[in-house]
Design a protein around this motif. Structure first.
Motif, PDB file in Angstrom:
ATOM      1  N   LEU A  28      24.301  -7.682  36.322  1.00 16.85           N
ATOM      2  CA  LEU A  28      25.846  -8.657  35.166  1.00 16.85           C
ATOM      3  C   LEU A  28      26.738  -7.336  34.476  1.00 16.85           C
ATOM      4  O   LEU A  28      27.398  -8.616  34.342  1.00 16.85           O
ATOM      5  CB  LEU A  28      24.558  -8.762  33.833  1.00 16.85           C
ATOM      6  CG  LEU A  28      23.107  -9.667  34.290  1.00 16.85           C
ATOM      7  CD1 LEU A  28      21.731  -9.547  32.742  1.00 16.85           C
ATOM      8  CD2 LEU A  28      22.981 -10.724  34.109  1.00 16.85           C
ATOM      9  N   THR A  33      30.054  -9.288  32.188  1.00 16.57           N
ATOM     10  CA  THR A  33      28.442  -9.771  31.279  1.00 16.57           C
ATOM     11  C   THR A  33      28.786  -7.741  30.227  1.00 16.57           C
ATOM     12  O   THR A  33      28.547  -7.104  31.403  1.00 16.57           O
ATOM     13  CB  THR A  33      27.568  -9.428  30.990  1.00 16.57           C
ATOM     14  OG1 THR A  33      27.070 -10.308  32.198  1.00 16.57           O
ATOM     15  CG2 THR A  33      26.240  -9.815  30.097  1.00 16.57           C
ATOM     16  N   ALA A  38      24.335  -8.046  28.266  1.00 18.43           N
ATOM     17  CA  ALA A  38      23.527  -7.256  29.833  1.00 18.43           C
ATOM     18  C   ALA A  38      22.207  -6.619  29.303  1.00 18.43           C
ATOM     19  O   ALA A  38      21.409  -7.228  29.946  1.00 18.43           O
ATOM     20  CB  ALA A  38      24.255  -7.108  30.545  1.00 18.43           C
ATOM     21  N   ARG A  75      22.876 -15.160  33.969  1.00 15.44           N
ATOM     22  CA  ARG A  75      23.863 -15.147  33.874  1.00 15.44           C
ATOM     23  C   ARG A  75      24.175 -16.648  33.662  1.00 15.44           C
ATOM     24  O   ARG A  75      25.727 -16.614  33.702  1.00 15.44           O
ATOM     25  CB  ARG A  75      24.793 -14.209  35.157  1.00 15.44           C
ATOM     26  CG  ARG A  75      25.951 -13.498  34.823  1.00 15.44           C
ATOM     27  CD  ARG A  75      26.343 -12.572  35.492  1.00 15.44           C
ATOM     28  NE  ARG A  75      26.532 -13.921  36.448  1.00 15.44           N
ATOM     29  CZ  ARG A  75      26.412 -13.370  37.759  1.00 15.44           C
ATOM     30  NH1 ARG A  75      26.829 -12.045  38.622  1.00 15.44           N
ATOM     31  NH2 ARG A  75      26.966 -13.700  39.214  1.00 15.44           N
TER      32      ARG A  75
END
Length: 168
Positions: A28, A33, A38, A75
């Motif tokens: 992630l 992110t 994350a 995500r």
């Protein structure tokens, strides 16, 4: 994973969690992110793995593929949420008056779009309606219709191409 799926084995899940949670977080973060987001997302992914373990089918995907597909979808959900404006960012008050010629042009364009939609094959038109008027994601449409996700995407892409061509 089969021990988790078949017996809700907590020890097996702890091992699976220890192996995949840091990898999901790294995945992630590589996607842009923020670390804290994350971390939360990785936790959420692992909770989903536990709750949806009964859906795991080793003949369709490896454990890693299954876990990272869940992470990828999470995500995407996060990215969609980030793009939506907060209520305080939305404009308030009445919309400005639209000039009469603009209003007529909009009505004509709407009518033209309606005719173009009506000319689409039923299979494509229904998917466009679910996607754009029903506000469903491609995955949700696949779940509702039972069609493969790739078929959904292909039909929507073809329909949009036809609509672009029809609208000039």
């Amino acid at each position: 994973m089969t021990a988790i799926r078949d017996h809700r084995d907590r020890e097996a899940f702890a091992r699976l969690f220890g192996h995949f949670a840091p990898r999901v977080k790294g995945f992630l973060m590589k996607g842009g992110t923020e670390a804290s987001v994350a971390e939360d997302c990785a936790q959420d992914v692992m909770v989903t793995v536990w709750n949806k373990a009964h859906l795991f089918d080793p003949s369709r995907a490896s454990v890693a593929t299954w876990v990272f597909t869940i992470a990828r979808n999470r995500r995407i959900d996060l990215a969609r949420r980030e793009r939506r404006p907060e209520p305080e960012d939305l404009g308030w008050g009445p919309e400005p008056e639209v000039a009469q010629e603009d209003s007529v042009a909009l009505q004509q364009e709407t009518s033209h779009l309606g005719r173009a939609l009506a000319e689409l094959p039923d299979t494509q038109r229904e998917l466009i309606e679910k996607c754009y008027f029903g506000d469903l994601s491609h995955r949700e449409i696949a779940d509702v219709t039972g069609l493969p996700l790739g078929t959904i995407k292909s039909r929507i892409r073809l329909a949009l191409d036809k609509l672009r061509h029809a609208m000039g």
